[in-house]
Scaffold this motif. Structure first.
Motif, mmCIF file in Angstrom:
data_model
loop_
_atom_site.group_PDB
_atom_site.id
_atom_site.type_symbol
_atom_site.label_atom_id
_atom_site.label_comp_id
_atom_site.label_asym_id
_atom_site.label_seq_id
_atom_site.Cartn_x
_atom_site.Cartn_y
_atom_site.Cartn_z
ATOM 1 N N TYR A 1 45.478 29.609 37.388
ATOM 2 C CA TYR A 1 45.916 30.759 38.145
ATOM 3 C C TYR A 1 45.802 30.280 39.565
ATOM 4 O O TYR A 1 47.006 30.559 40.492
ATOM 5 C CB TYR A 1 44.755 31.703 38.183
ATOM 6 N N ASP B 1 37.378 48.666 32.765
ATOM 7 C CA ASP B 1 38.614 47.934 32.465
ATOM 8 C C ASP B 1 38.289 46.441 32.143
ATOM 9 O O ASP B 1 39.046 46.016 31.158
ATOM 10 C CB ASP B 1 39.550 48.045 33.698
ATOM 11 N N ILE B 2 37.480 46.146 32.769
ATOM 12 C CA ILE B 2 36.969 44.666 32.324
ATOM 13 C C ILE B 2 36.466 44.463 31.002
ATOM 14 O O ILE B 2 36.767 43.629 30.160
ATOM 15 C CB ILE B 2 36.037 44.003 33.182
ATOM 16 N N TYR C 1 47.212 39.417 36.236
ATOM 17 C CA TYR C 1 45.632 39.256 36.485
ATOM 18 C C TYR C 1 45.345 38.708 37.610
ATOM 19 O O TYR C 1 45.927 37.711 38.159
ATOM 20 C CB TYR C 1 44.876 38.717 35.199
ATOM 21 N N ASN C 2 44.334 39.188 38.460
ATOM 22 C CA ASN C 2 43.862 38.439 39.467
ATOM 23 C C ASN C 2 42.726 37.247 39.137
ATOM 24 O O ASN C 2 42.634 36.970 37.744
ATOM 25 C CB ASN C 2 42.951 39.421 40.553
ATOM 26 N N SER D 1 42.332 28.755 32.556
ATOM 27 C CA SER D 1 42.612 30.113 33.246
ATOM 28 C C SER D 1 42.469 30.087 34.685
ATOM 29 O O SER D 1 43.267 30.619 35.547
ATOM 30 C CB SER D 1 41.933 31.165 32.526
ATOM 31 N N PHE E 1 39.464 36.918 31.221
ATOM 32 C CA PHE E 1 40.532 36.906 29.877
ATOM 33 C C PHE E 1 40.547 35.557 29.249
ATOM 34 O O PHE E 1 40.152 35.674 27.681
ATOM 35 C CB PHE E 1 41.725 37.424 30.439
ATOM 36 N N ASN F 1 47.698 35.333 31.422
ATOM 37 C CA ASN F 1 47.450 35.816 32.549
ATOM 38 C C ASN F 1 48.275 36.115 33.589
ATOM 39 O O ASN F 1 48.114 36.976 34.381
ATOM 40 C CB ASN F 1 46.525 34.769 33.104
ATOM 41 N N ASN G 1 50.562 39.254 32.704
ATOM 42 C CA ASN G 1 50.138 40.476 33.021
ATOM 43 C C ASN G 1 49.337 40.909 34.439
ATOM 44 O O ASN G 1 48.980 41.801 34.661
ATOM 45 C CB ASN G 1 48.537 40.607 32.051
ATOM 46 N N MET H 1 39.241 45.033 28.368
ATOM 47 C CA MET H 1 40.002 43.878 28.354
ATOM 48 C C MET H 1 39.343 42.850 27.575
ATOM 49 O O MET H 1 39.985 42.184 26.664
ATOM 50 C CB MET H 1 40.411 43.156 29.775
ATOM 51 N N GLU I 1 40.139 38.555 36.752
ATOM 52 C CA GLU I 1 40.591 38.947 35.556
ATOM 53 C C GLU I 1 41.059 37.698 34.626
ATOM 54 O O GLU I 1 40.718 37.761 33.314
ATOM 55 C CB GLU I 1 41.658 40.000 35.518
ATOM 56 N N SER I 2 41.628 36.787 35.267
ATOM 57 C CA SER I 2 42.219 35.748 34.630
ATOM 58 C C SER I 2 41.005 34.896 34.035
ATOM 59 O O SER I 2 41.383 34.488 32.612
ATOM 60 C CB SER I 2 43.019 34.713 35.397
#
Length: 193
Positions: free
Chosen positions: A57, A3-4, A128-129, A53, A136, A123, A126, A7, A132-133
């Motif tokens: 977050y 998934d990463i 995102y944790n 990012s 991304f 971020n 979507n 992305m 992931e943030s």
């Protein structure tokens, strides 16, 4: 892990911030006259977008959400990005003055670069944790850098072209940008899922 990777690939090629979302067009057109300058701008955007990012977050999760201030996310994110850009500007001026001079007015414009703010907002939207943030943000900035460096190469080759008088200068630059965007649109046919 897959998934990463999906992305990252999507952020770099398929949903490129410049060619798909049309964010960050001002520095894209303004700093893409030489590949070296474009690469310097891209590296600055990679650093700012990745770091912003992570910081945005944390600001959203640990300050805005607990105090029910989610509606202030855009203002808070702009302040975080402005502070990071100021830090980058001072660093470049001190340690890389040639790059600082080459970027000129476009370095402070990273503050208002909608691609940086767009990545931070996306971020959150979507869900995102933290990891992931950051990934991304890095991937979106890498896509921005790829686009601006490729286009700088195209613009450098265009100096040898002899377009019709009506297209000379900025109009031929926009035509070339459209053609490169069409080439990137070919990636939109890929599907992972």
């Amino acid at each position: 892990m897959a998934d990463i990777f999906v992305m990252m690939l999507t952020a770099v090629l398929i949903e490129n911030f410049i060619f798909y979302k049309f964010m960050g067009c001002c520095p894209f057109l303004g700093v893409s006259d030489k590949p070296s300058t474009a690469l310097g701008m891209g590296c600055a955007v990679i650093f700012v977008m990745t770091l912003s990012s992570a910081v945005t977050y944390a600001v959203y999760e640990y300050i805005l959400t607990p105090f029910k201030l989610e509606y202030l996310k855009t203002v808070a994110f702009i302040l975080v990005i402005a502070a990071l850009v100021q830090f980058i500007e001072m660093f470049l001026q001190r340690y890389l003055p040639a790059l600082y001079g080459a970027l000129g007015i476009f370095l402070p414009l990273i503050t208002t670069n909608c691609a940086v703010l767009g990545a931070a907002l996306q971020n959150i939207d979507n869900g995102y944790n933290f990891l992931e943030s950051v990934i991304f943000g890095f991937s979106a900035a890498l896509g921005f850098t790829l686009a601006i460096v490729i286009f700088a190469g195209v613009r450098q080759k265009m100096t040898f072209a002899n377009p019709p008088k009506a297209f000379a200068g900025f109009p031929i630059t926009l035509v070339a940008a459209g053609l490169v965007a069409m080439a990137f649109a070919g990636f939109s046919g890929f599907s992972f899922g």
